[in-house]
Design an enzyme around this catalytic site. Structure first.
Site, PDB file in Angstrom:
ATOM      1  N   GLU A 197     106.991  38.831   8.140  1.00 31.08           N
ATOM      2  CA  GLU A 197     105.829  38.175   8.757  1.00 31.08           C
ATOM      3  C   GLU A 197     106.304  37.119   9.755  1.00 31.08           C
ATOM      4  O   GLU A 197     106.643  36.000   9.350  1.00 31.08           O
ATOM      5  CB  GLU A 197     104.977  37.499   7.679  1.00 31.08           C
ATOM      6  CG  GLU A 197     104.467  38.434   6.610  1.00 31.08           C
ATOM      7  CD  GLU A 197     103.193  37.917   5.951  1.00 31.08           C
ATOM      8  OE1 GLU A 197     102.250  38.701   5.848  1.00 31.08           O
ATOM      9  OE2 GLU A 197     103.131  36.730   5.569  1.00 31.08           O
TER      10      GLU A 197
ATOM     11  N   GLY B 296      96.105  39.453   5.931  1.00 27.28           N
ATOM     12  CA  GLY B 296      95.285  38.294   5.622  1.00 27.28           C
ATOM     13  C   GLY B 296      93.836  38.548   5.994  1.00 27.28           C
ATOM     14  O   GLY B 296      93.085  39.213   5.262  1.00 27.28           O
ATOM     15  N   GLY B 297      93.442  38.048   7.152  1.00 28.41           N
ATOM     16  CA  GLY B 297      92.046  38.075   7.594  1.00 28.41           C
ATOM     17  C   GLY B 297      91.335  39.409   7.415  1.00 28.41           C
ATOM     18  O   GLY B 297      90.206  39.456   6.911  1.00 28.41           O
TER      19      GLY B 297
ATOM     20  N   GLU C   2     103.372  30.208   4.260  1.00 30.59           N
ATOM     21  CA  GLU C   2     102.516  29.040   4.019  1.00 30.59           C
ATOM     22  C   GLU C   2     103.020  28.242   2.816  1.00 30.59           C
ATOM     23  O   GLU C   2     102.890  27.024   2.774  1.00 30.59           O
ATOM     24  CB  GLU C   2     101.060  29.495   3.838  1.00 30.59           C
ATOM     25  CG  GLU C   2     100.483  29.926   5.181  1.00 30.59           C
ATOM     26  CD  GLU C   2      99.480  31.062   5.121  1.00 30.59           C
ATOM     27  OE1 GLU C   2      98.940  31.341   4.041  1.00 30.59           O
ATOM     28  OE2 GLU C   2      99.254  31.690   6.177  1.00 30.59           O
TER      29      GLU C   2
ATOM     30  N   SER D 241      98.366  39.334  11.720  1.00 26.53           N
ATOM     31  CA  SER D 241      97.277  39.878  12.546  1.00 26.53           C
ATOM     32  C   SER D 241      97.252  41.405  12.580  1.00 26.53           C
ATOM     33  O   SER D 241      96.926  42.012  13.604  1.00 26.53           O
ATOM     34  CB  SER D 241      97.323  39.298  13.968  1.00 26.53           C
ATOM     35  OG  SER D 241      97.231  37.881  13.914  1.00 26.53           O
TER      36      SER D 241
ATOM     37  N   ASN E 285      96.107  39.918   1.357  1.00 24.93           N
ATOM     38  CA  ASN E 285      96.425  38.586   0.847  1.00 24.93           C
ATOM     39  C   ASN E 285      95.237  37.709   1.217  1.00 24.93           C
ATOM     40  O   ASN E 285      95.063  37.369   2.382  1.00 24.93           O
ATOM     41  CB  ASN E 285      97.727  38.082   1.508  1.00 24.93           C
ATOM     42  CG  ASN E 285      97.975  36.605   1.235  1.00 24.93           C
ATOM     43  OD1 ASN E 285      97.350  36.011   0.358  1.00 24.93           O
ATOM     44  ND2 ASN E 285      98.899  36.012   1.979  1.00 24.93           N
ATOM     45  N   TRP E 286      94.440  37.398   0.218  1.00 19.50           N
ATOM     46  CA  TRP E 286      93.217  36.640   0.509  1.00 19.50           C
ATOM     47  C   TRP E 286      93.477  35.173   0.850  1.00 19.50           C
ATOM     48  O   TRP E 286      92.591  34.488   1.330  1.00 19.50           O
ATOM     49  CB  TRP E 286      92.261  36.711  -0.695  1.00 19.50           C
ATOM     50  CG  TRP E 286      91.586  38.030  -0.862  1.00 19.50           C
ATOM     51  CD1 TRP E 286      91.665  39.121  -0.030  1.00 19.50           C
ATOM     52  CD2 TRP E 286      90.720  38.405  -1.939  1.00 19.50           C
ATOM     53  NE1 TRP E 286      90.895  40.141  -0.514  1.00 19.50           N
ATOM     54  CE2 TRP E 286      90.297  39.725  -1.691  1.00 19.50           C
ATOM     55  CE3 TRP E 286      90.258  37.756  -3.086  1.00 19.50           C
ATOM     56  CZ2 TRP E 286      89.431  40.402  -2.551  1.00 19.50           C
ATOM     57  CZ3 TRP E 286      89.404  38.419  -3.947  1.00 19.50           C
ATOM     58  CH2 TRP E 286      88.995  39.731  -3.673  1.00 19.50           C
ATOM     59  N   LYS E 287      94.664  34.698   0.508  1.00 18.10           N
ATOM     60  CA  LYS E 287      94.980  33.270   0.705  1.00 18.10           C
ATOM     61  C   LYS E 287      93.950  32.417  -0.065  1.00 18.10           C
ATOM     62  O   LYS E 287      93.523  32.836  -1.127  1.00 18.10           O
ATOM     63  CB  LYS E 287      95.041  32.935   2.200  1.00 18.10           C
ATOM     64  CG  LYS E 287      95.959  33.925   2.939  1.00 18.10           C
ATOM     65  CD  LYS E 287      96.311  33.506   4.324  1.00 18.10           C
ATOM     66  CE  LYS E 287      97.275  34.544   4.911  1.00 18.10           C
ATOM     67  NZ  LYS E 287      97.795  34.149   6.221  1.00 18.10           N
TER      68      LYS E 287
ATOM     69  N   GLY F  14      97.557  34.810  11.451  1.00 17.03           N
ATOM     70  CA  GLY F  14      96.264  34.150  11.639  1.00 17.03           C
ATOM     71  C   GLY F  14      96.005  33.720  13.073  1.00 17.03           C
ATOM     72  O   GLY F  14      95.074  32.981  13.358  1.00 17.03           O
TER      73      GLY F  14
ATOM     74  N   HIS G 243     105.693  33.208   0.570  1.00 17.82           N
ATOM     75  CA  HIS G 243     104.891  33.320   1.799  1.00 17.82           C
ATOM     76  C   HIS G 243     105.197  32.113   2.698  1.00 17.82           C
ATOM     77  O   HIS G 243     105.441  31.013   2.195  1.00 17.82           O
ATOM     78  CB  HIS G 243     103.400  33.372   1.450  1.00 17.82           C
ATOM     79  CG  HIS G 243     102.562  33.753   2.626  1.00 17.82           C
ATOM     80  ND1 HIS G 243     102.174  32.833   3.571  1.00 17.82           N
ATOM     81  CD2 HIS G 243     102.081  34.952   3.036  1.00 17.82           C
ATOM     82  CE1 HIS G 243     101.474  33.460   4.508  1.00 17.82           C
ATOM     83  NE2 HIS G 243     101.403  34.743   4.209  1.00 17.82           N
TER      84      HIS G 243
HETATM   85  P1  13P Z   1      96.704  37.511   9.004  1.00 19.49           P
HETATM   86  O1  13P Z   1      96.588  39.004   8.791  1.00 19.49           O
HETATM   87  O2  13P Z   1      95.425  36.782   8.782  1.00 19.49           O
HETATM   88  O3  13P Z   1      97.389  37.199  10.301  1.00 19.49           O
HETATM   89  O4  13P Z   1      97.689  36.973   7.837  1.00 19.49           O
HETATM   90  C1  13P Z   1      98.910  37.582   7.650  1.00 19.49           C
HETATM   91  C2  13P Z   1      99.504  37.070   6.398  1.00 19.49           C
HETATM   92  O5  13P Z   1      99.953  35.940   6.328  1.00 19.49           O
HETATM   93  C3  13P Z   1      99.513  37.959   5.229  1.00 19.49           C
HETATM   94  O6  13P Z   1     100.296  37.428   4.212  1.00 19.49           O
END
Ligand code: 13P
Length: 248
Positions: A164, A231-232, A96, A210, A9-11, A170, A94
């Site tokens: 999650e 994410g990251g 966010e 993470s 998930n690149w956000k 993050g 999500h």
């Molecule tokens: P991170 O892997 O950066 O913690 O993000 C997780 C996430 O929100 C994936 O949707």
């Protein structure tokens, strides 16, 4: 046997130029095809994803969509637009989006239904905040998100659930593999109560928060964790490679 599913998930990262570079790099990797994998990307990158990935084993999809077919919904993208670019996945709900864009369970449920009607695979995100966990409310919160998210849905196992915990996103803090597995087991039990044993055994539940090359093996060794929403670590080809190739 559930096929593991690893999705990036690149956000709000990587514009079309960077997207093309990263996806081209990933396309050249030797990835384990006993695992399903792909990327959910900003909508402006979807055409690039199609250009680079169509016809490969690397799936792609969106990070959000609206549930209506078309119309006066400024700034939104529709499920038909996603199928036109041959997207596979769409992330729905999500944390966010729940937190910053005030999406609630009712809206999220409409999006899940609409995604399924269009043949997209929704990745429905659920999870508790740190305060909720400290108040021992994680099961209550997740139950409401699952029960409301699946309202009116007949084929539960066409949905991927991503557990999650918000405090692990993050932050570099990963839930322990035991805690992540026990919440995924709890979610599977909820699906069993709603849809029966067969659906519960089939549905795939990812962990997100993470997840990275150093902890992927331990997390995915757990019985109830069927993959990751990342994410990251999905922003670097070498990290993504190690995540997908976690069995090697
Ligand atoms: P991170 O892997 O950066 O913690 O993000 C997780 C996430 O929100 C994936 O949707």
């Amino acid at each position: 046997m559930r096929k593991p599913v690893i999705v990036g998930n690149w956000k709000m990262n990587l514009g079309p130029k960077e997207a093309k570079n990263l996806l081209t790099e990933v396309k050249a990797l030797d990835l384990d095809n006993s695992v399903e994998y792909g990327f959910c990307v900003p909508s402006i990158d979807l055409l690039v994803a199609k250009e680079v990935l169509e016809g490969t084993n690397i799936n792609y999809g969106a990070e959000n969509m609206y549930f209506e077919e078309s119309g006066a919904f400024t700034g939104e993208i529709s499920p038909a637009m996603l199928t036109e670019v041959k997207a596979t996945y769409v992330i729905i709900g999500h944390s966010e989006r729940r937190q910053y864009f005030k999406e609630d369970n009712e809206l999220i449920n409409k999006k899940v239904i609409s995604a399924l009607e269009h043949g997209l695979t929704p990745i429905l995100c659920v999870g508790e905040t740190l305060e909720e966990r400290e108040a021992n409310k994680e099961e209550e919160v997740v139950k409401e998100e699952v029960v409301k998210g699946f309202e009116g849905i007949k084929e539960a196992d066409k949905v991927i659930i991503a557990y999650e915990p918000i405090w692990a996103i993050g932050t570099g803090k990963t839930a322990s593999a035991e805690d992540a597995d026990s919440m995924c087991a709890y979610i599977r039990k909820l699906i069993e109560e709603l849809y029966g044993k067969e659906s519960a055994e089939k549905i795939r539940i990812q962990y997100g928060g993470s997840m990275k090359p150093s902890n992927v093996k331990e997390l995915l060794a757990k019985e109830n964790i069927d993959g990751g929403l990342i994410g990251g670590a999905s922003l670097k080809a070498s990290d993504f490679e190690q995540l997908v190739n976690f069995k090697k």
